[in-house]
Design a protein around this motif. Structure first.
Motif, PDB file in Angstrom:
ATOM      1  N   SER A 132       0.832  -1.206   0.000  1.00 25.00           N
ATOM      2  CA  SER A 132       0.000   0.000   0.000  1.00 25.00           C
ATOM      3  C   SER A 132       0.864   1.253   0.000  1.00 25.00           C
ATOM      4  O   SER A 132       0.542   2.242  -0.673  1.00 25.00           O
ATOM      5  CB  SER A 132      -0.930   0.000   1.221  1.00 25.00           C
ATOM      6  OG  SER A 132      -1.831  -1.074   1.178  1.00 25.00           O
ATOM      7  N   MET A 133       1.965   1.222   0.741  1.00 27.69           N
ATOM      8  CA  MET A 133       2.901   2.351   0.722  1.00 27.69           C
ATOM      9  C   MET A 133       3.526   2.513  -0.652  1.00 27.69           C
ATOM     10  O   MET A 133       3.717   3.640  -1.143  1.00 27.69           O
ATOM     11  CB  MET A 133       3.987   2.145   1.777  1.00 27.69           C
ATOM     12  CG  MET A 133       3.494   2.167   3.202  1.00 27.69           C
ATOM     13  SD  MET A 133       4.782   1.655   4.348  1.00 27.69           S
ATOM     14  CE  MET A 133       3.823   0.798   5.573  1.00 27.69           C
ATOM     15  N   ALA A 134       3.856   1.396  -1.293  1.00 27.63           N
ATOM     16  CA  ALA A 134       4.396   1.456  -2.649  1.00 27.63           C
ATOM     17  C   ALA A 134       3.357   2.031  -3.610  1.00 27.63           C
ATOM     18  O   ALA A 134       3.691   2.838  -4.493  1.00 27.63           O
ATOM     19  CB  ALA A 134       4.832   0.060  -3.098  1.00 27.63           C
ATOM     20  N   ALA A 135       2.088   1.652  -3.433  1.00 25.65           N
ATOM     21  CA  ALA A 135       1.015   2.178  -4.282  1.00 25.65           C
ATOM     22  C   ALA A 135       0.848   3.685  -4.087  1.00 25.65           C
ATOM     23  O   ALA A 135       0.639   4.434  -5.058  1.00 25.65           O
ATOM     24  CB  ALA A 135      -0.298   1.452  -3.971  1.00 25.65           C
ATOM     25  N   LEU A 136       0.947   4.156  -2.849  1.00 21.16           N
ATOM     26  CA  LEU A 136       0.873   5.594  -2.583  1.00 21.16           C
ATOM     27  C   LEU A 136       2.020   6.346  -3.246  1.00 21.16           C
ATOM     28  O   LEU A 136       1.835   7.444  -3.771  1.00 21.16           O
ATOM     29  CB  LEU A 136       0.882   5.847  -1.072  1.00 21.16           C
ATOM     30  CG  LEU A 136      -0.442   5.635  -0.336  1.00 21.16           C
ATOM     31  CD1 LEU A 136      -0.216   5.598   1.166  1.00 21.16           C
ATOM     32  CD2 LEU A 136      -1.442   6.724  -0.702  1.00 21.16           C
ATOM     33  N   SER A 137       3.210   5.746  -3.241  1.00 22.50           N
ATOM     34  CA  SER A 137       4.356   6.399  -3.885  1.00 22.50           C
ATOM     35  C   SER A 137       4.169   6.459  -5.404  1.00 22.50           C
ATOM     36  O   SER A 137       4.541   7.453  -6.043  1.00 22.50           O
ATOM     37  CB  SER A 137       5.648   5.653  -3.538  1.00 22.50           C
ATOM     38  OG  SER A 137       5.700   4.389  -4.173  1.00 22.50           O
ATOM     39  N   ILE A 138       3.587   5.412  -5.988  1.00 27.27           N
ATOM     40  CA  ILE A 138       3.301   5.424  -7.430  1.00 27.27           C
ATOM     41  C   ILE A 138       2.290   6.516  -7.765  1.00 27.27           C
ATOM     42  O   ILE A 138       2.423   7.240  -8.765  1.00 27.27           O
ATOM     43  CB  ILE A 138       2.788   4.041  -7.880  1.00 27.27           C
ATOM     44  CG1 ILE A 138       3.907   3.001  -7.776  1.00 27.27           C
ATOM     45  CG2 ILE A 138       2.260   4.093  -9.312  1.00 27.27           C
ATOM     46  CD1 ILE A 138       3.458   1.578  -8.027  1.00 27.27           C
ATOM     47  N   ASP A 139       1.271   6.663  -6.906  1.00 26.77           N
ATOM     48  CA  ASP A 139       0.269   7.708  -7.113  1.00 26.77           C
ATOM     49  C   ASP A 139       0.907   9.089  -7.083  1.00 26.77           C
ATOM     50  O   ASP A 139       0.623   9.938  -7.936  1.00 26.77           O
ATOM     51  CB  ASP A 139      -0.803   7.590  -6.036  1.00 26.77           C
ATOM     52  CG  ASP A 139      -1.828   8.698  -6.123  1.00 26.77           C
ATOM     53  OD1 ASP A 139      -2.762   8.578  -6.929  1.00 26.77           O
ATOM     54  OD2 ASP A 139      -1.696   9.697  -5.380  1.00 26.77           O
ATOM     55  N   ARG A 140       1.804   9.339  -6.110  1.00 21.64           N
ATOM     56  CA  ARG A 140       2.478  10.633  -6.021  1.00 21.64           C
ATOM     57  C   ARG A 140       3.390  10.858  -7.215  1.00 21.64           C
ATOM     58  O   ARG A 140       3.504  11.978  -7.722  1.00 21.64           O
ATOM     59  CB  ARG A 140       3.292  10.713  -4.729  1.00 21.64           C
ATOM     60  CG  ARG A 140       2.491  10.865  -3.470  1.00 21.64           C
ATOM     61  CD  ARG A 140       1.666  12.146  -3.456  1.00 21.64           C
ATOM     62  NE  ARG A 140       0.388  11.985  -4.131  1.00 21.64           N
ATOM     63  CZ  ARG A 140      -0.322  12.957  -4.660  1.00 21.64           C
ATOM     64  NH1 ARG A 140       0.129  14.188  -4.624  1.00 21.64           N
ATOM     65  NH2 ARG A 140      -1.470  12.729  -5.253  1.00 21.64           N
ATOM     66  N   TRP A 141       4.050   9.823  -7.661  1.00 22.66           N
ATOM     67  CA  TRP A 141       4.943   9.927  -8.819  1.00 22.66           C
ATOM     68  C   TRP A 141       4.169  10.341 -10.071  1.00 22.66           C
ATOM     69  O   TRP A 141       4.583  11.249 -10.804  1.00 22.66           O
ATOM     70  CB  TRP A 141       5.639   8.582  -9.040  1.00 22.66           C
ATOM     71  CG  TRP A 141       6.427   8.478 -10.310  1.00 22.66           C
ATOM     72  CD1 TRP A 141       7.446   9.289 -10.722  1.00 22.66           C
ATOM     73  CD2 TRP A 141       6.258   7.504 -11.346  1.00 22.66           C
ATOM     74  NE1 TRP A 141       7.930   8.881 -11.941  1.00 22.66           N
ATOM     75  CE2 TRP A 141       7.214   7.787 -12.351  1.00 22.66           C
ATOM     76  CE3 TRP A 141       5.397   6.419 -11.501  1.00 22.66           C
ATOM     77  CZ2 TRP A 141       7.332   7.009 -13.505  1.00 22.66           C
ATOM     78  CZ3 TRP A 141       5.513   5.640 -12.647  1.00 22.66           C
ATOM     79  CH2 TRP A 141       6.463   5.949 -13.634  1.00 22.66           C
ATOM     80  N   ILE A 142       3.035   9.702 -10.311  1.00 15.82           N
ATOM     81  CA  ILE A 142       2.220  10.050 -11.479  1.00 15.82           C
ATOM     82  C   ILE A 142       1.679  11.473 -11.349  1.00 15.82           C
ATOM     83  O   ILE A 142       1.657  12.242 -12.320  1.00 15.82           O
ATOM     84  CB  ILE A 142       1.067   9.042 -11.649  1.00 15.82           C
ATOM     85  CG1 ILE A 142       1.614   7.646 -11.947  1.00 15.82           C
ATOM     86  CG2 ILE A 142       0.123   9.473 -12.769  1.00 15.82           C
ATOM     87  CD1 ILE A 142       0.567   6.556 -11.983  1.00 15.82           C
ATOM     88  N   ALA A 143       1.245  11.852 -10.136  1.00 14.55           N
ATOM     89  CA  ALA A 143       0.666  13.180  -9.919  1.00 14.55           C
ATOM     90  C   ALA A 143       1.689  14.291 -10.139  1.00 14.55           C
ATOM     91  O   ALA A 143       1.349  15.362 -10.671  1.00 14.55           O
ATOM     92  CB  ALA A 143       0.090  13.270  -8.515  1.00 14.55           C
ATOM     93  N   VAL A 144       2.945  14.062  -9.747  1.00 14.36           N
ATOM     94  CA  VAL A 144       3.972  15.104  -9.836  1.00 14.36           C
ATOM     95  C   VAL A 144       4.680  15.094 -11.186  1.00 14.36           C
ATOM     96  O   VAL A 144       4.903  16.154 -11.789  1.00 14.36           O
ATOM     97  CB  VAL A 144       4.997  14.935  -8.688  1.00 14.36           C
ATOM     98  CG1 VAL A 144       6.156  15.904  -8.847  1.00 14.36           C
ATOM     99  CG2 VAL A 144       4.322  15.146  -7.336  1.00 14.36           C
TER     100      VAL A 144
END
Length: 337
Positions: free
Chosen positions: A96-108
């Motif tokens: 889940s932490m890895a998924a959150l980091s992927i979400d932030r990466w795509i957003a930024v």
């Protein structure tokens, strides 16, 4: 109980209570705020909160009982269920932490195409994978009877009691930690370092504009100029601090436990039982830090739980004033009688 065991038991109690309070508060914010529910990262945070709450009420109490009684708490069936949950929840929270980091990466990194690349459907697919990935390892371990009470960690977890299965268990443990801890760490480092690179690039552009503005405004007061430079410095440090917190807490909490589990497989190295419990407590501390790192310290969540508190206080204030008014009227009636 020795003084060390008393201290470790106290630490587990504190971690359990704080974890329950913090994660329940995150859940309340999610249920209260429609804006948080609309955001795609809210699904990942909800899943992480769900894992943390289950860990707080299942694995942590049994570890506390294991420290106090120095033996398996409850029967074998309870221990097997808790060991299954512990393996599943730990892996699920890492992913889940890895998924959150992927979400932030795509957003930024891809802000213009974020809403097309990260929809609710995409987030649901990612969560489906995390659940499938997380449940596969405890299913294999349970089918091979590799779940039980481990005295080194005073908890129900992955444990092999049969010497003839040692080689298979070593391979399984290595694959498990590679595809859970190491995979999640690689994803965290890759995505957040990309985010940091973009953040620094934008900071440099803002710094150039700020310096050009300060040069043009020759009549600007020195205190204003100094505040602008201080804000410029804080802006550069803000992204670095956040990303260091995301990656640092993950490594600090999980790495000692994972390394201990891997070193334990070697019959040459002897591991102290106190260190085993300490490493387990460090892993539990991630359950405590996650609500603050990913939710409660963010502006939107702080505003939401402040609104919840104000609403509760306002309601209690109205009720108390109503009760006071009612008692006052009753006193007047009694006097008239």
């Amino acid at each position: 109980m020795s003084i060390w065991e008393v201290i470790l038991a106290f630490v587990v109690v504190v971690l359990m209570l704080v974890a329950l309070l913090a994660n329940v508060l995150v859940l309340m914010c999610f249920l209260y705020s429609a804006d948080i529910r609309k955001q795609v990262p809210g699904l990942f945070i909800l899943n992480l909160t769900f894992c943390n709450l289950l860990m707080s009420v299942s694995s942590m109490p049994l570890t506390l009982a294991g420290i106090i009684y120095k033996s398996q708490p409850g029967g074998d069936q309870i221990c097997h269920v808790v060991g299954f949950l512990e393996t599943f929840l730990t892996t699920n929270s890492m992913l889940s932490m890895a998924a959150l980091s992927i979400d932030r990466w795509i957003a930024v990194v891809f802000p213009l195409s974020y809403h097309s690349k990260m929809r609710y459907k995409d987030a649901a697919l990612i969560l489906s994978y995390t659940w499938l990935h997380s449940v596969s390892f405890p299913i294999v371990a349970a089918s091979l009877s590799w779940v039980g009470f481990h005295h080194l960690y005073a908890s129900c977890t992955l444990y092999n009691k049969r010497p003839e299965d040692r080689t298979q268990f070593v391979i399984f443990t290595g694959v498990f930690h590679t595809l859970s801890f190491l995979l999640s760490l690689i994803v965290l480092c890759f995505t957040y370092l990309k985010v940091l690179k973009v953040a620094r690039f934008h900071c440099k552009r803002i710094d150039v504009i700020t310096m050009q503005t300060l040069v043009l405004l020759v009549d600007i007061h020195p205190s204003v100029r100094e505040r602008c430079l201080e804000e410029q410095k804080r802006r550069r440090q803000r992204a670095t601090k956040k990303i260091s917190t995301f990656i640092g807490t993950f490594i600090l909490c999980f790495a000692p436990y994972v390394i201990t589990r891997l070193v334990e497989l070697s019959s040459v190295v002897h591991i102290n039982s106190h260190w085993g419990i300490i490493s387990k407590c460090l892993a539990y501390s991630k359950v405590v830090s996650d609500p603050f790192v990913y939710s409660l310290l963010r502006h939107q969540y702080k505003k939401t739980w402040k609104d919840i508190i104000n609403k509760i206080l306002k309601r209690s204030s109205i009720n108390s004033s109503a009760l006071t008014s009612e008692s006052h009227n009753q006193n007047i009636l009694q006097l008239n009688e």
